[in-house]
Write an enzyme that holds these catalytic residues in place. Structure first.
Site, PDB file in Angstrom:
ATOM      1  CE  LYS A  22      -1.696   1.676   4.042  1.00  0.00           C
ATOM      2  NZ  LYS A  22      -1.391   3.108   4.305  1.00  0.00           N
ATOM      3  CG  ASN A  23       2.330   2.679   3.519  1.00  0.00           C
ATOM      4  OD1 ASN A  23       1.168   2.999   3.271  1.00  0.00           O
ATOM      5  ND2 ASN A  23       2.752   2.442   4.749  1.00  0.00           N
ATOM      6  CB  CYS A 116      -5.168  10.776  10.772  1.00  0.00           C
ATOM      7  SG  CYS A 116      -3.593  10.097  11.277  1.00  0.00           S
ATOM      8  NE  ARG A 121       0.197  10.886   9.742  1.00  0.00           N
ATOM      9  CZ  ARG A 121      -0.214   9.749   9.202  1.00  0.00           C
ATOM     10  NH1 ARG A 121      -1.179   9.089   9.743  1.00  0.00           N
ATOM     11  NH2 ARG A 121       0.355   9.286   8.107  1.00  0.00           N
ATOM     12  CG  ASP A 308       3.272   1.493   9.316  1.00  0.00           C
ATOM     13  OD1 ASP A 308       2.874   2.390  10.071  1.00  0.00           O
ATOM     14  OD2 ASP A 308       3.626   1.704   8.140  1.00  0.00           O
ATOM     15  NE  ARG A 400      -6.817   4.291   5.523  1.00  0.00           N
ATOM     16  CZ  ARG A 400      -5.885   4.580   6.442  1.00  0.00           C
ATOM     17  NH1 ARG A 400      -6.174   4.529   7.716  1.00  0.00           N
ATOM     18  NH2 ARG A 400      -4.680   4.942   6.085  1.00  0.00           N
TER      19      ARG A 400
HETATM   20  N1  EPU Z   1       5.964  14.833  10.643  1.00  0.00           N
HETATM   21  C1  EPU Z   1       6.031  16.172  10.982  1.00  0.00           C
HETATM   22  N2  EPU Z   1       6.046  17.095   9.964  1.00  0.00           N
HETATM   23  C2  EPU Z   1       6.005  16.742   8.658  1.00  0.00           C
HETATM   24  C3  EPU Z   1       5.952  15.368   8.321  1.00  0.00           C
HETATM   25  C4  EPU Z   1       5.923  14.439   9.346  1.00  0.00           C
HETATM   26  O1  EPU Z   1       6.071  16.526  12.156  1.00  0.00           O
HETATM   27  O2  EPU Z   1       6.032  17.634   7.793  1.00  0.00           O
HETATM   28  C5  EPU Z   1       5.930  13.818  11.723  1.00  0.00           C
HETATM   29  C6  EPU Z   1       4.621  13.012  11.710  1.00  0.00           C
HETATM   30  O3  EPU Z   1       3.588  13.708  12.376  1.00  0.00           O
HETATM   31  C7  EPU Z   1       5.041  11.744  12.407  1.00  0.00           C
HETATM   32  C8  EPU Z   1       6.479  11.549  11.932  1.00  0.00           C
HETATM   33  O4  EPU Z   1       6.928  12.841  11.481  1.00  0.00           O
HETATM   34  O5  EPU Z   1       5.000  11.905  13.780  1.00  0.00           O
HETATM   35  C9  EPU Z   1       6.649  10.535  10.823  1.00  0.00           C
HETATM   36  O6  EPU Z   1       5.860  10.881   9.724  1.00  0.00           O
HETATM   37  P1  EPU Z   1       6.195  10.471   8.219  1.00  0.00           P
HETATM   38  O7  EPU Z   1       6.092  11.691   7.399  1.00  0.00           O
HETATM   39  O8  EPU Z   1       7.466   9.690   8.172  1.00  0.00           O
HETATM   40  O9  EPU Z   1       4.988   9.494   7.913  1.00  0.00           O
HETATM   41  P2  EPU Z   1       3.964   9.545   6.701  1.00  0.00           P
HETATM   42  O10 EPU Z   1       4.664   9.784   5.436  1.00  0.00           O
HETATM   43  O11 EPU Z   1       2.830  10.435   7.050  1.00  0.00           O
HETATM   44  C10 EPU Z   1       4.197   7.002   6.147  1.00  0.00           C
HETATM   45  C11 EPU Z   1       3.268   5.836   6.028  1.00  0.00           C
HETATM   46  C12 EPU Z   1       2.763   5.461   7.410  1.00  0.00           C
HETATM   47  C13 EPU Z   1       3.983   5.091   8.259  1.00  0.00           C
HETATM   48  C14 EPU Z   1       4.963   6.272   8.313  1.00  0.00           C
HETATM   49  C15 EPU Z   1       6.236   5.965   9.064  1.00  0.00           C
HETATM   50  C16 EPU Z   1       2.284   6.061   3.858  1.00  0.00           C
HETATM   51  C17 EPU Z   1       1.076   6.329   3.037  1.00  0.00           C
HETATM   52  N3  EPU Z   1       2.150   6.177   5.173  1.00  0.00           N
HETATM   53  O12 EPU Z   1       3.430   8.070   6.720  1.00  0.00           O
HETATM   54  O13 EPU Z   1       1.956   4.305   7.239  1.00  0.00           O
HETATM   55  O14 EPU Z   1       3.570   4.775   9.563  1.00  0.00           O
HETATM   56  O15 EPU Z   1       5.314   6.656   6.966  1.00  0.00           O
HETATM   57  O16 EPU Z   1       6.881   4.869   8.528  1.00  0.00           O
HETATM   58  O17 EPU Z   1       3.331   5.725   3.321  1.00  0.00           O
HETATM   59  C18 EPU Z   1       0.248   2.773   7.777  1.00  0.00           C
HETATM   60  O18 EPU Z   1       0.499   2.182   6.713  1.00  0.00           O
HETATM   61  O19 EPU Z   1      -0.506   2.287   8.658  1.00  0.00           O
HETATM   62  C19 EPU Z   1       0.850   4.087   8.025  1.00  0.00           C
HETATM   63  C20 EPU Z   1       0.398   4.929   8.945  1.00  0.00           C
END
Ligand code: EPU
Length: 420
Positions: A22-23, A116, A121, A308, A400
């Site tokens: 998915k990711n 969320c 986020r 995850d 999802r």
């Molecule tokens: N963060 C910030 N500012 C930003 C971006 C992120 O503070 O501008 C914080 C977030 O709030 C969080 C941390 O940094 O506390 C990590 O966030 P990251 O950006 O790495 O995560 P993401 O891109 O939003 C993806 C996956 C998540 C997975 C995380 C970490 C996808 C679609 N989602 O999220 O997947 O947990 O990376 O590996 O790729 C899931 O599949 O269940 C899921 C939540």
């Protein structure tokens, strides 16, 4: 609203072919916007989040069809750059369309995806990075209006404050067609980043260093279409292995990404499960009661233990001998499944980012509401291990990220029936 009725207490035995990730698929579907030809994505999981991504493509004038886990995307007819708020809200990762739209048209209008189930986020890192790439970002009545000066983003040297997966993806998507060189320091190293870069390279992009902390991208004028096979889903893999670890039994995962699952497999092995791997297969046997791992399970960016997989492993460790300690370092609210596991008889205490799990002898069936995607999967793992029947509601969270989960469970000899 649909539910899963789960009959627990059966050992699992069987073979399962892992779905596509998915990711990986979500950023790759967004990346298909950058190409002016047809992109054929194989092993694309058919999930509600993937359909939400395809609705965004459609609203931008792009054609996207799915059949038998193959997505065909043709964005030659792209005619928009604004994503309506209701589509942005359907899925948090809709924000990755920002980088792709900027890369393709030099402009986009999106909205803040908001908080969320996992807590706030923010997207501050995404916005700071694209600003550095010569993109003007304005707030207009709650909408984020982005416009590259002179119509094309500029390469830049960037350092992320944290290796955010989404921010790394957005910068890559914006940079592959930007003018000049972009360097991302402290980039996320997740396997899904490498998968996105693998796809983009096949479309003609010039990217190196993915999988490392420093990624270098040389912008190209234009990208072309390609055929690409999406990597297997390492978190779905961790989930099915956790089910068998919780309920006991013997299972084989095929089409698995063994190397990418190493951080999870290392901890799972410490619980006493026997694990054998061979190219793209993982065999797991869990004959005796699990043991709590000796060290704290700290979720960290890759190659650390994946956040995850925290919830699903926790559900297996509720039954382990001894006390397991988790430390969640990525998200603020990622223990929302704990209450449901306690309802099933688990002994879990949550204190901020720490969860202490004292192993119990048995779990019992209960009714529970899925709180989020991985939390819902954890409830299913626990329900399969529990004595009696459980009812899990709000399973749209589970849908999802897991393709036909009840069929996957049936393939392992477990019983989870969808109703409603
Ligand atoms: N963060 C910030 N500012 C930003 C971006 C992120 O503070 O501008 C914080 C977030 O709030 C969080 C941390 O940094 O506390 C990590 O966030 P990251 O950006 O790495 O995560 P993401 O891109 O939003 C993806 C996956 C998540 C997975 C995380 C970490 C996808 C679609 N989602 O999220 O997947 O947990 O990376 O590996 O790729 C899931 O599949 O269940 C899921 C939540």
């Amino acid at each position: 609203m649909q539910k899963l009725i789960v009959e627990g207490g059966k050992r699992l035995r069987g073979e399962i072919r892992l779905q596509g990730s998915k990711n990986s698929s979500l950023p790759i579907i967004a990346a298909a916007l950058l190409s002016r030809g047809e992109c054929v994505l194989r092993n694309c999981p058919e999930l509600s989040d993937v359909y939400a991504a395809s609705r965004i493509l459609n609203c931008l004038g792009t054609k996207c069809s799915f059949s038998e886990n193959t997505a065909v995307i043709d964005s030659s007819s792209l005619n928009g750059s604004e994503i309506p708020e209701e589509l942005m809200r359907e899925m948090r990762s809709s924000i990755i369309f920002m980088g792709a739209m900027l890369g393709r048209t030099g402009e986009c209008t999106v909205s803040v995806p908001g908080g969320c189930e996992l807590g706030p986020r923010p997207i501050d890192m995404h916005l700071a990075a694209i600003r550095k790439m010569g993109v003007d970002v304005r707030d207009s009545g709650g909408r984020i209006v982005c416009r590259a000066l002179n119509g094309r983003a500029k390469g830049a040297k960037l350092s992320l404050a944290f290796p955010s997966v989404g921010a790394t993806e957005n910068v890559i998507l914006c940079a592959v067609t930007a003018e000049g060189e972009t360097v991302i320091n402290n980039a996320a190293r997740e396997p899904e980043i490498c998968d996105l870069c693998g796809f983009l390279r096949k479309c003609g992009a010039d990217i190196s260093g993915d999988g490392e902390s420093r990624i270098i991208i040389n912008g190209k004028q234009q990208l072309h279409g390609c055929e690409y096979t999406i990597m297997p889903d390492r978190i779905a893999g961790a989930t099915y292995l956790s089910m068998a670890a919780a309920a006991g039994g013997e299972i084989i995962l095929t089409n698995a990404c063994v190397q990418e699952m190493e951080p999870f497999l290392t901890v799972l092995e410490q619980t006493g499960c026997s694990i054998y791997t061979n190219s793209d297969r993982i065999y797991l046997r869990c004959g005796a009661r699990l043991k709590a791992p000796p060290d704290r399970i700290r979720t960290m960016p890759h190659p650390g233990f994946p956040t995850d997989a925290q919830a699903v492993l926790m559900s297996a460790l509720t039954l382990a001998e001894g006390t397991s300690v988790f430390e969640e370092n990525i998200f603020d609210c990622r223990y929302r499944h704990a209450d449901a596991l306690v309802k099933m008889g688990a002994d879990i205490q949550v204190m901020g980012k720490i969860a202490v799990v004292r192993g119990v002898q048995r779990l019992h069936g209960a009714s529970a509401e899925a709180t989020d995607l991985r939390g819902g999967a954890a409830m299913l793992c626990a329900a399969l291990a529990a004595e009696g029947v459980s009812e899990i509601s709000r399973i749209y969270h589970i849908d999802r990220g897991y393709e036909k989960i009840e069929e996957a469970v049936a393939g392992l000899g477990g019983k989870a029936v969808r109703s409603g």
